[in-house]
Design an enzyme around this catalytic site. Structure first.
Site, PDB file in Angstrom:
ATOM      1  N   SER A  97       0.706  -1.165  -0.036  1.00 16.23           N
ATOM      2  CA  SER A  97       0.092  -0.042   0.150  1.00 16.23           C
ATOM      3  C   SER A  97       0.982   1.280   0.010  1.00 16.23           C
ATOM      4  O   SER A  97       1.676   1.458  -0.908  1.00 16.23           O
ATOM      5  CB  SER A  97      -0.943  -0.108   1.008  1.00 16.23           C
ATOM      6  N   HIS A 231      -7.698  -5.725   0.525  1.00 20.21           N
ATOM      7  CA  HIS A 231      -6.534  -4.995   0.435  1.00 20.21           C
ATOM      8  C   HIS A 231      -5.474  -5.799   1.269  1.00 20.21           C
ATOM      9  O   HIS A 231      -4.228  -5.179   1.064  1.00 20.21           O
ATOM     10  CB  HIS A 231      -6.862  -3.588   0.793  1.00 20.21           C
TER      11      HIS A 231
END
Length: 252
Positions: A97, A231
């Site tokens: 990320s 995610h």
């Protein structure tokens, strides 16, 4: 020096286990709100030929008392200085990320004549630097930031329901979000190492189409891979992630 998180090599790096037979280092960069200790499983599962180090950003875990760095240029420059002081030889970067972009910015500063050679960048669940956009999450109130984190999922989200932990954690999370949401990619030469982009197949924030946009940031090729999950797919898929990493890290 040791801590409950791992062996501290410097303020900037945690080493989880000695690796005297290592031929390459895997340097891991955490996500927004994350800390170096989150990469402990990598060290447990990768072969002895790979030494795992994790970058510890200020403001968390063993660096809790330090101010959070909320500017990408300053953070990348500080990490580059630590890399040049402490590391030599071949390295591979893994960033998740926000960490994918931090790793990219560090790698682009290490070009040409450095004692450290970046062999590959693994960009996990993070949009390409030139394709990022801001949702303005760092400008929301505390409940808005928590709602965003809850939407992303990941381990430990429920701890933010405890007021004391929320008060201790949210300033660090907000600083990280400010860093990545105010980041703007500056033009320049692409990396000369290959990039591997990894997506969770249920991650609405980073799809395979998004992953392919990393191609403009390397002259050495891009490959894209999908693993089950959202995610934070790596929380549950680390056993499936490790073979993918090893295949691209360990020379044959």
């Amino acid at each position: 020096m040791s801590s409950r998180y791992g062996r501290v090599t410097t303020d900037w790096f945690l080493r989880f286990a000695a690796a005297p037979r290592a031929t390459v280092r895997l340097v891991c960069f955490p996500h927004a709100g994350g800390g170096a200790a989150g990469y402990r499983r990598f060290a447990e599962l990768l072969p002895d030929s790979v030494e795992v180090l994790a970058v510890q950003y200020p403001g968390r875990q063993n660096r809790y008392g330090e101010p959070v760095i909320d500017d990408m240029t300053l953070l990348a420059d500080e990490i580059v200085g630590a890399v040049e002081r402490e590391l030599t030889g071949p390295v591979v970067f893994f960033g998740h990320s926000m960490g994918a972009v931090v790793a990219y910015e560090v790698a682009r500063r290490l070009r040409g004549g450095d004692p450290v050679t970046v062999r590959r960048l693994f960009a996990s669940a993070g949009p390409a630097p030139s394709a990022r956009s801001s949702l303005g999450v760092h400008l929301r109130d505390d409940d808005g930031v928590v709602a965003y984190i809850r939407e992303l999922g990941g381990s430990g989200v429920e701890m933010l329901e405890i007021d004391e932990i929320r008060q201790l954690t949210l300033p660090m999370v907000r600083g990280d979000l400010r860093l990545i949401e105010t980041y703007r990619h500056a033009g320049g030469e692409p990396l000369n190492c290959p990039i591997t982009a990894i997506v969770g197949d249920r991650d609405h924030t980073f799809t395979a189409a998004d992953a392919r946009r990393w191609v403009v940031h390397t002259t050495a090729g891009l490959d894209v891979h999908s693993l089950p999950g959202g995610h934070f797919y790596l929380d549950e898929q680390v056993d499936r992630l490790m073979p993918l990493l090893v295949e691209r890290i360990v020379p044959r």
